[in-house]
Scaffold this active site. Structure first.
Site, mmCIF file in Angstrom:
data_model
loop_
_atom_site.group_PDB
_atom_site.id
_atom_site.type_symbol
_atom_site.label_atom_id
_atom_site.label_comp_id
_atom_site.label_asym_id
_atom_site.label_seq_id
_atom_site.Cartn_x
_atom_site.Cartn_y
_atom_site.Cartn_z
ATOM 1 N N GLY A 6 0.801 -1.205 0.000
ATOM 2 C CA GLY A 6 0.000 0.000 0.000
ATOM 3 C C GLY A 6 0.836 1.258 0.000
ATOM 4 O O GLY A 6 1.955 1.284 -0.504
ATOM 5 N N SER A 20 -2.664 8.500 -10.456
ATOM 6 C CA SER A 20 -3.388 9.761 -10.399
ATOM 7 C C SER A 20 -2.434 10.940 -10.253
ATOM 8 O O SER A 20 -1.317 10.814 -9.743
ATOM 9 C CB SER A 20 -4.371 9.759 -9.217
ATOM 10 N N GLU A 79 3.540 9.413 -15.145
ATOM 11 C CA GLU A 79 2.481 9.265 -16.141
ATOM 12 C C GLU A 79 1.159 9.329 -15.392
ATOM 13 O O GLU A 79 0.786 8.376 -14.702
ATOM 14 C CB GLU A 79 2.639 7.937 -16.891
ATOM 15 N N LEU A 80 0.441 10.456 -15.549
ATOM 16 C CA LEU A 80 -0.657 10.764 -14.634
ATOM 17 C C LEU A 80 -2.011 10.769 -15.348
ATOM 18 O O LEU A 80 -2.197 10.083 -16.342
ATOM 19 C CB LEU A 80 -0.360 12.085 -13.932
ATOM 20 N N GLY A 81 -2.943 11.536 -14.843
ATOM 21 C CA GLY A 81 -4.313 11.486 -15.324
ATOM 22 C C GLY A 81 -4.542 12.250 -16.606
ATOM 23 O O GLY A 81 -3.634 12.844 -17.189
ATOM 24 N N CYS A 131 -6.419 6.160 -18.505
ATOM 25 C CA CYS A 131 -6.011 7.568 -18.453
ATOM 26 C C CYS A 131 -6.288 8.296 -19.760
ATOM 27 O O CYS A 131 -6.451 9.515 -19.783
ATOM 28 C CB CYS A 131 -4.529 7.682 -18.086
ATOM 29 N N GLU A 160 -11.442 14.215 -13.862
ATOM 30 C CA GLU A 160 -11.312 12.888 -14.451
ATOM 31 C C GLU A 160 -12.266 11.943 -13.725
ATOM 32 O O GLU A 160 -12.200 11.795 -12.510
ATOM 33 C CB GLU A 160 -9.874 12.396 -14.335
#
Length: 485
Positions: free
Chosen positions: A210, A231, A252-254, A286, A380
């Site tokens: 986690g 995210s 590498e995001l939303g 994404c 998003e």
């Protein structure tokens, strides 16, 4: 030989070159039914630290070996993927809730990544630079060391392997922390593939966990680089942590991706692209078409056709043949999507169809009449919701598409390619598709976004060498020169 059917091999364990019993475990479950599929080892910060240290020690020997050895491992790993294709796809369907169509596609692009990586060890190692006669000056590529990979649940195998495979091929070691909800298909599958391919022990570590495990990975001084896909909110924290030890970091995001339908588009073809771009894998991508901008002249006709096609979609267990929309990853995400749809309606949008949630299943929704002050215009959703927004002319389409912090993907559907190219050149996105929807990736392309969609890094194809190596400048001359001091 089975990949993962022998659960005694991996039950309650993680992988650090061998399968080691973990002090904690979590259930792996089938998303659609809740059936327990097994138990994964669950790593904490101490486990991450031990693996990072071991990986750093193993990497030195890996880089000293002939490049042919790295190449041979990649070849065998690609073969292992073919031999165990059916089993891999089955795990993707059960653990990530993928339709067999999507799972099969994910296997193909993942296998393509592995095949592409076969050539990386034998690729150019640098360049010869100009300098004075009698002297050599060169820039050569060296591995980073240990690459930490934090991968998501939505395309779990591909989004992990696209970092793991090139990093190993270019001489690095890897510590992978897959999302705990898809730890088998995005972690243990990869561990077994490379184990069976003969990767030397200690170079690949797979530790589900986690937030504690993820934070430990971003802060560990033995980790030279972080590859994070997830995210934007979490990406900002990953970047801040990585900066504390001056790690290289790829985020590498939303995305809130615009699919622009111009008034010269074919209605039926446009509707097909909208439904695919908005609803593929229940919108949990994404690159999902999050803002569907439709020119006013065809808005009502296209809205009607999209609504009709959406009502025909069948929601349920992806293992069943007639199902076209599978589950969301968990009930929490399903409730979030339902709340966003309700908020959109409260702010003036019209719900044309769908929108009801039951457990992990969400009936695909079509929202029309969405304005710029509606929360779903900017946020998003990560669920199966088509957001239809009318526009008057090309200038307004550009304004609406560029309105927001994200800049990942855009698509333009038009009967006039020149018009589409002229409009597309004005969009602030890293991925642009003229006459296609927004969800595209062909492995050999440099993938990445602008703004809140990433930190301007790229991964894939020609970008891999830059992402997983660092430059060293070296000069050589027959003898040391004289200096005037």
């Amino acid at each position: 030989m089975s990949l993962l059917n022998d659960q005694a091999l991996w039950q309650g364990k993680f992988f650090n070159g061998q399968w080691q019993a973990a002090s904690q475990s979590r259930e792996a479950v089938e998303v659609a039914t809740g059936q327990v599929l097994g138990a994964i080892g669950y790593a904490d910060g101490r486990d991450i630290a031990a693996s990072a240290q071991a990986a750093k020690a193993a990497q030195r020997d890996w880089w000293r070996r002939p490049y042919q050895e790295r190449q041979a491992v990649m070849e065998r790993a690609a073969d292992m993927m073919v031999q165990h294709q059916a089993e891999i796809i089955d795990w993707l369907v059960k653990e990530s809730g993928s339709l067999p169509l999507k799972a099969g596609f994910e296997w193909r692009v993942s296998h393509q990544v592995m095949k592409h990586c076969i050539g990386l060890p034998a690729s150019d190692q640098g360049v010869l630079l100009p300098t004075q006669n009698g002297k050599l000056s060169m820039a050569r590529r060296l591995p980073l060391g240990v690459v930490g990979v934090i991968s998501p649940f939505n395309f779990p195998l591909y989004l992990a392997l696209r970092s793991v495979a090139p990093a190993l091929a270019l001489g690095n070691a890897v510590v992978l922390k897959p999302d705990e909800r898809t730890a088998v298909c995005s972690g243990y599958v990869i561990a077994r593939i490379f184990e069976l391919a003969g990767l030397p022990a200690g170079l690949l570590h797979v530790l589900p966990g986690g937030a504690e495990a993820g934070e430990a990975l971003t802060l560990d001084e033995n980790i030279a680089s972080i590859q994070f896909t997830g995210s934007t909110q979490v990406g900002r924290m990953v970047g801040a942590n990585a900066g504390k030890t001056l790690k290289k970091v790829s985020l590498e995001l939303g995305g809130k991706n615009s699919l622009i339908i111009l008034d010269d588009a074919d209605i039926e073809r446009a509707a097909e692209n909208i439904v695919w771009g908005a609803f593929l894998h229940s919108g949990q991508i994404c690159m999902t078409s999050g803002k569907i901008l439709v020119q006013e002249a065809i808005y009502e006709r296209l809205k009607a056709r999209v609504t009709e096609k959406t009502r025909q979609l069948v929601v349920g267990n992806p293992a069943q043949e007639n199902v076209t929309i599978g589950p969301l990853i968990d009930e929490k995400q399903c409730r979030r999507v339902a709340d966003l749809v309700q908020a959109a309606v409260t702010h003036g949008a019209r719900l044309e169809t769908g929108g009801d949630a039951q457990g992990v299943f969400f009936r695909p929704a079509v929202l029309s009449g969405v304005s710029k002050n509606n929360p779903v215009f900017h946020e998003e959703i990560f669920g199966p919701v088509a957001v239809l927004i009318p526009f008057a002319d090309d200038a307004e389409a550009v304004e609406l598409a560029n309105d927001g912090d994200y800049g990942l993907s855009a698509g333009i559907i038009t009967g006039n390619v020149g018009r589409g190219m002229q409009l597309g050149q004005q969009l602030n996105v890293g991925l642009l598709h003229i006459n296609d929807q927004t969800v595209n990736d062909e492995v050999v392309n440099p993938f990445g976004g602008f703004g809140a969609s990433g930190n301007a890094t790229r991964i894939g194809g020609p970008a891999n060498a830059d992402e997983f190596t660092q430059w060293q400048w070296m000069t050589i001359q027959p003898q040391a020169p004289h200096y005037p001091l």
